[in-house]
Design a protein around this motif. Structure first.
Motif, PDB file in Angstrom:
ATOM      1  N   SER A 159     -39.230  -3.832   4.145  1.00  0.00           N
ATOM      2  CA  SER A 159     -39.841  -4.685   5.167  1.00  0.00           C
ATOM      3  C   SER A 159     -41.255  -4.272   5.531  1.00  0.00           C
ATOM      4  N   PHE A 160     -41.736  -3.173   4.993  1.00  0.00           N
ATOM      5  CA  PHE A 160     -43.047  -2.646   5.352  1.00  0.00           C
ATOM      6  C   PHE A 160     -44.154  -3.600   4.913  1.00  0.00           C
ATOM      7  N   GLN A 161     -45.045  -3.955   5.826  1.00  0.00           N
ATOM      8  CA  GLN A 161     -46.152  -4.866   5.550  1.00  0.00           C
ATOM      9  C   GLN A 161     -47.481  -4.233   5.965  1.00  0.00           C
ATOM     10  N   PRO A 162     -47.931  -3.213   5.268  1.00  0.00           N
ATOM     11  CA  PRO A 162     -49.169  -2.537   5.672  1.00  0.00           C
ATOM     12  C   PRO A 162     -50.408  -3.312   5.239  1.00  0.00           C
ATOM     13  N   THR A 163     -51.535  -2.917   5.826  1.00  0.00           N
ATOM     14  CA  THR A 163     -52.801  -3.527   5.424  1.00  0.00           C
ATOM     15  C   THR A 163     -53.308  -2.922   4.113  1.00  0.00           C
ATOM     16  N   ARG A 164     -53.031  -1.656   3.876  1.00  0.00           N
ATOM     17  CA  ARG A 164     -53.364  -1.001   2.613  1.00  0.00           C
ATOM     18  C   ARG A 164     -52.031  -0.602   1.975  1.00  0.00           C
ATOM     19  N   PRO A 165     -51.408  -1.517   1.248  1.00  0.00           N
ATOM     20  CA  PRO A 165     -50.020  -1.332   0.867  1.00  0.00           C
ATOM     21  C   PRO A 165     -49.699  -0.052   0.105  1.00  0.00           C
ATOM     22  N   GLU A 166     -50.456   0.281  -0.901  1.00  0.00           N
ATOM     23  CA  GLU A 166     -50.068   1.414  -1.735  1.00  0.00           C
ATOM     24  C   GLU A 166     -50.127   2.737  -0.980  1.00  0.00           C
ATOM     25  N   THR A 167     -51.246   3.008  -0.359  1.00  0.00           N
ATOM     26  CA  THR A 167     -51.417   4.266   0.362  1.00  0.00           C
ATOM     27  C   THR A 167     -50.420   4.383   1.509  1.00  0.00           C
ATOM     28  N   ALA A 168     -50.311   3.358   2.304  1.00  0.00           N
ATOM     29  CA  ALA A 168     -49.428   3.396   3.471  1.00  0.00           C
ATOM     30  C   ALA A 168     -47.962   3.473   3.055  1.00  0.00           C
ATOM     31  N   LEU A 169     -47.581   2.754   2.019  1.00  0.00           N
ATOM     32  CA  LEU A 169     -46.187   2.784   1.592  1.00  0.00           C
ATOM     33  C   LEU A 169     -45.819   4.149   1.026  1.00  0.00           C
ATOM     34  N   HIS A 170     -46.714   4.758   0.264  1.00  0.00           N
ATOM     35  CA  HIS A 170     -46.438   6.104  -0.235  1.00  0.00           C
ATOM     36  C   HIS A 170     -46.295   7.099   0.909  1.00  0.00           C
ATOM     37  N   ARG A 171     -47.098   6.936   1.937  1.00  0.00           N
ATOM     38  CA  ARG A 171     -46.990   7.809   3.108  1.00  0.00           C
ATOM     39  C   ARG A 171     -45.647   7.603   3.805  1.00  0.00           C
ATOM     40  N   LEU A 172     -45.239   6.348   3.951  1.00  0.00           N
ATOM     41  CA  LEU A 172     -43.940   6.061   4.563  1.00  0.00           C
ATOM     42  C   LEU A 172     -42.814   6.710   3.750  1.00  0.00           C
ATOM     43  N   VAL A 173     -42.858   6.590   2.441  1.00  0.00           N
ATOM     44  CA  VAL A 173     -41.825   7.188   1.588  1.00  0.00           C
ATOM     45  C   VAL A 173     -41.795   8.697   1.777  1.00  0.00           C
ATOM     46  N   ASP A 174     -42.964   9.329   1.800  1.00  0.00           N
ATOM     47  CA  ASP A 174     -43.006  10.782   2.022  1.00  0.00           C
ATOM     48  C   ASP A 174     -42.354  11.167   3.349  1.00  0.00           C
ATOM     49  N   LEU A 175     -42.657  10.423   4.394  1.00  0.00           N
ATOM     50  CA  LEU A 175     -42.078  10.712   5.705  1.00  0.00           C
ATOM     51  C   LEU A 175     -40.555  10.514   5.702  1.00  0.00           C
ATOM     52  N   LEU A 176     -40.091   9.450   5.082  1.00  0.00           N
ATOM     53  CA  LEU A 176     -38.656   9.190   5.028  1.00  0.00           C
ATOM     54  C   LEU A 176     -37.920  10.260   4.232  1.00  0.00           C
ATOM     55  N   LEU A 177     -38.488  10.655   3.109  1.00  0.00           N
ATOM     56  CA  LEU A 177     -37.838  11.691   2.295  1.00  0.00           C
ATOM     57  C   LEU A 177     -37.837  13.032   3.016  1.00  0.00           C
ATOM     58  N   THR A 178     -38.885  13.327   3.756  1.00  0.00           N
ATOM     59  CA  THR A 178     -38.928  14.560   4.542  1.00  0.00           C
ATOM     60  C   THR A 178     -37.802  14.561   5.580  1.00  0.00           C
ATOM     61  N   ALA A 179     -37.565  13.414   6.170  1.00  0.00           N
ATOM     62  CA  ALA A 179     -36.496  13.301   7.178  1.00  0.00           C
ATOM     63  C   ALA A 179     -35.104  13.486   6.556  1.00  0.00           C
ATOM     64  N   LEU A 180     -34.945  13.116   5.306  1.00  0.00           N
ATOM     65  CA  LEU A 180     -33.642  13.239   4.649  1.00  0.00           C
ATOM     66  C   LEU A 180     -33.394  14.633   4.072  1.00  0.00           C
ATOM     67  N   ARG A 181     -34.450  15.314   3.734  1.00  0.00           N
ATOM     68  CA  ARG A 181     -34.370  16.579   2.974  1.00  0.00           C
ATOM     69  C   ARG A 181     -33.572  17.652   3.698  1.00  0.00           C
ATOM     70  N   GLY A 182     -32.766  18.356   2.940  1.00  0.00           N
ATOM     71  CA  GLY A 182     -31.993  19.482   3.471  1.00  0.00           C
ATOM     72  C   GLY A 182     -32.874  20.725   3.630  1.00  0.00           C
TER      73      GLY A 182
END
Length: 183
Positions: A159-182
């Motif tokens: 559902s992410f709709q950023p203004t700079r899609p690639e950079t912002a989406l990669h940042r979102l993925v990094d944040l989400l994976l950090t939250a999941l990481r053991g």
């Protein structure tokens, strides 16, 4: 008696599929059939002659992409490192999100035109559960992480709709994976 497909009809069919694939990737599965016909430079009746329903066109236009997603998931299941398998799947989902909105709707959403991929959605869900269970058992994700948590991450990506899609989406993925990481 079978009729051999005329060369121009075969060409039109391939052209419609190519135009639809590009249109669905950029704008999603709700694009009207008449718009696909216009972009293909054909009449809407020609499009409907080849693809009587939107679902027929969606199924053909996305078949190769869905097959590639199946292969990606098989590769993730074969990956010996549980974290690499799960995080790679999440990152791959984000890459597909950037490149193909229609594929995202077909495999993750509940768009009526994507009914042809219901079995693929169920298989992807089963495989994702395996990846999460394996990562949790190996301590690669936090012990309280569930497959539903990962689905929430995928929904955020979808559902992410950023203004700079690639950079912002990669940042979102990094944040989400950090939250999941053991630990």
């Amino acid at each position: 008696m079978t009729r051999k497909t005329r060369a121009d009809a075969a060409h039109n069919r391939r052209h419609i599929v190519a135009v639809a694939r590009a249109a669905f990737a950029g704008e999603g599965l709700d694009l009207p059939m008449r718009e696909i016909a216009r972009r293909a430079g054909l009449g809407v009746a020609t499009v409907h002659r080849h693809f009587p329903t939107r679902a027929d066109l969606v199924a053909v236009a996305l078949a190769e992409h869905v097959a590639a997603c199946r292969a990606d998931m098989r590769a993730a299941l074969d990956e010996p490192d549980p974290w690499r398998a799960l995080s790679g799947t999440v990152r791959g989902f984000a890459e597909h999100r950037l490149r193909d909105r229609g594929l995202n709707e077909a495999l993750f959403g509940s768009h009526p035109a994507a009914a042809a991929f219901a079995a693929d959605r169920r298989e992807q869900a089963r495989a994702l559960r395996q990846l999460v269970d394996r990562a949790r058992a190996a301590g690669a994700v936090r012990p309280d992480v569930s497959v539903d948590d990962v689905r929430v991450c995928l929904a955020a990506i979808a559902s992410f709709q950023p203004t700079r899609p690639e950079t912002a989406l990669h940042r979102l993925v990094d944040l989400l994976l950090t939250a999941l990481r053991g630990a």
